[in-house]
Design an enzyme around this catalytic site. Sequence first.
Site, PDB file in Angstrom:
ATOM      1  N   TYR A  29      39.127  -2.911  -5.544  1.00 52.88           N
ATOM      2  CA  TYR A  29      40.685  -3.174  -5.549  1.00 52.88           C
ATOM      3  C   TYR A  29      41.050  -4.021  -4.400  1.00 52.88           C
ATOM      4  O   TYR A  29      42.064  -4.337  -4.485  1.00 52.88           O
ATOM      5  CB  TYR A  29      41.579  -1.886  -5.952  1.00 52.88           C
ATOM      6  N   ASN A  80      51.297  -4.205 -14.439  1.00 51.58           N
ATOM      7  CA  ASN A  80      49.983  -3.808 -14.358  1.00 51.58           C
ATOM      8  C   ASN A  80      49.861  -2.431 -14.827  1.00 51.58           C
ATOM      9  O   ASN A  80      50.365  -1.468 -13.923  1.00 51.58           O
ATOM     10  CB  ASN A  80      49.417  -3.918 -12.857  1.00 51.58           C
ATOM     11  N   HIS A  86      44.487   0.466 -21.293  1.00 53.12           N
ATOM     12  CA  HIS A  86      43.376   0.857 -22.260  1.00 53.12           C
ATOM     13  C   HIS A  86      43.677   2.052 -23.305  1.00 53.12           C
ATOM     14  O   HIS A  86      42.526   2.296 -24.019  1.00 53.12           O
ATOM     15  CB  HIS A  86      42.159   1.079 -21.563  1.00 53.12           C
ATOM     16  N   ASP A  93      54.446  -0.107 -27.901  1.00 49.13           N
ATOM     17  CA  ASP A  93      55.524  -0.043 -28.791  1.00 49.13           C
ATOM     18  C   ASP A  93      56.930  -0.259 -27.827  1.00 49.13           C
ATOM     19  O   ASP A  93      57.682  -1.136 -28.308  1.00 49.13           O
ATOM     20  CB  ASP A  93      55.501   1.290 -29.557  1.00 49.13           C
ATOM     21  N   HIS A 106      46.145  -7.496 -13.702  1.00 43.62           N
ATOM     22  CA  HIS A 106      45.037  -6.720 -13.304  1.00 43.62           C
ATOM     23  C   HIS A 106      44.665  -7.148 -11.935  1.00 43.62           C
ATOM     24  O   HIS A 106      44.338  -8.377 -12.031  1.00 43.62           O
ATOM     25  CB  HIS A 106      43.836  -6.457 -14.336  1.00 43.62           C
ATOM     26  N   LEU A 107      44.147  -6.501 -11.158  1.00 41.48           N
ATOM     27  CA  LEU A 107      43.813  -6.781  -9.526  1.00 41.48           C
ATOM     28  C   LEU A 107      42.391  -7.240 -10.041  1.00 41.48           C
ATOM     29  O   LEU A 107      41.898  -8.290  -9.332  1.00 41.48           O
ATOM     30  CB  LEU A 107      43.969  -5.711  -8.774  1.00 41.48           C
TER      31      LEU A 107
HETATM   32  O1  CA2 Z   1      42.513  -4.033 -11.938  1.00 39.61           O
HETATM   33  C1  CA2 Z   1      43.349  -3.329 -12.126  1.00 39.61           C
HETATM   34  O2  CA2 Z   1      44.516  -3.831 -11.641  1.00 39.61           O
HETATM   35  C2  CA2 Z   1      43.556  -2.274 -13.022  1.00 39.61           C
HETATM   36  O3  CA2 Z   1      44.608  -2.106 -13.828  1.00 39.61           O
HETATM   37  C3  CA2 Z   1      43.509  -1.029 -12.275  1.00 39.61           C
HETATM   38  C4  CA2 Z   1      43.365   0.318 -12.795  1.00 39.61           C
HETATM   39  C5  CA2 Z   1      42.055   0.545 -14.035  1.00 39.61           C
HETATM   40  O4  CA2 Z   1      42.484   1.501 -14.693  1.00 39.61           O
HETATM   41  C6  CA2 Z   1      42.232  -0.872 -14.784  1.00 39.61           C
HETATM   42  O5  CA2 Z   1      41.255  -0.711 -15.607  1.00 39.61           O
HETATM   43  C7  CA2 Z   1      42.231  -2.152 -13.946  1.00 39.61           C
HETATM   44  C8  CA2 Z   1      43.214   1.500 -11.940  1.00 39.61           C
HETATM   45  C9  CA2 Z   1      44.392   1.574 -10.779  1.00 39.61           C
HETATM   46  C10 CA2 Z   1      44.013   2.844  -9.958  1.00 39.61           C
HETATM   47  O6  CA2 Z   1      43.839   2.199  -8.768  1.00 39.61           O
HETATM   48  C11 CA2 Z   1      43.189   2.554  -7.690  1.00 39.61           C
HETATM   49  C12 CA2 Z   1      43.558   2.403  -6.404  1.00 39.61           C
HETATM   50  C13 CA2 Z   1      42.793   2.863  -5.388  1.00 39.61           C
HETATM   51  C14 CA2 Z   1      41.678   3.637  -5.594  1.00 39.61           C
HETATM   52  C15 CA2 Z   1      41.296   4.018  -6.837  1.00 39.61           C
HETATM   53  C16 CA2 Z   1      42.139   3.664  -8.048  1.00 39.61           C
END
Ligand code: CA2
Length: 162
Positions: A29, A80, A86, A93, A106-107
């Site tokens: 991320y 986001n 998912h 909705d 999404h990042l």
């Molecule tokens: O890529 C993205 O922005 C996501 O939305 C981030 C989500 C993930 O479940 C999606 O599949 C993709 C996860 C957010 C959690 O962020 C964290 C930040 C730091 C350390 C661990 C998780």
Amino acid sequence: MARKPATPRVLVLNGPNLNMLGVRDPAVYGTATLAEIEALCAARAATLGLALDFRQTNSEGTLIDWVQAARGSAAGIVINPAGLSHSSVSLLDALLLTELPVIEVHLSNIHRREPFRHHSYVSQVATGVIAGLGPRGYGLALEAMAGLLAAREKATEKGTVR
Ligand code: CA2
């Protein structure tokens, strides 16, 4: 005389665990914190003539409450949804009910990751989806939203949209 359009308010919503950005998993991320992403969004919104409301919650219910309240108070939503992308039909909705333009961010590139991340319920309501460009994706989403809102405003003036 032509009226000056009000400054459109755009809600930027962040789902569960995004408050941990910059604290863990920099390989996936990046190193930017959510506060830094908010600052990036604030600067971009100012140049685009948008009013910004940037929020994060770890609660699905709170996110849905914010989406519901956006109806009538915001012009568009950049979201986001994090892990809820998912799994949450309820978030989809709520977004459908607002009838506001939605851009999903999404990042990470969710399509290059585990198969369970390849499908997002939210994409079904999103005008556009930006994935894999890190924090820059938020700025690009705001730019796209400004374009969508300007096109709507123009269509309303012409009487083609009510
Ligand atoms: O890529 C993205 O922005 C996501 O939305 C981030 C989500 C993930 O479940 C999606 O599949 C993709 C996860 C957010 C959690 O962020 C964290 C930040 C730091 C350390 C661990 C998780």
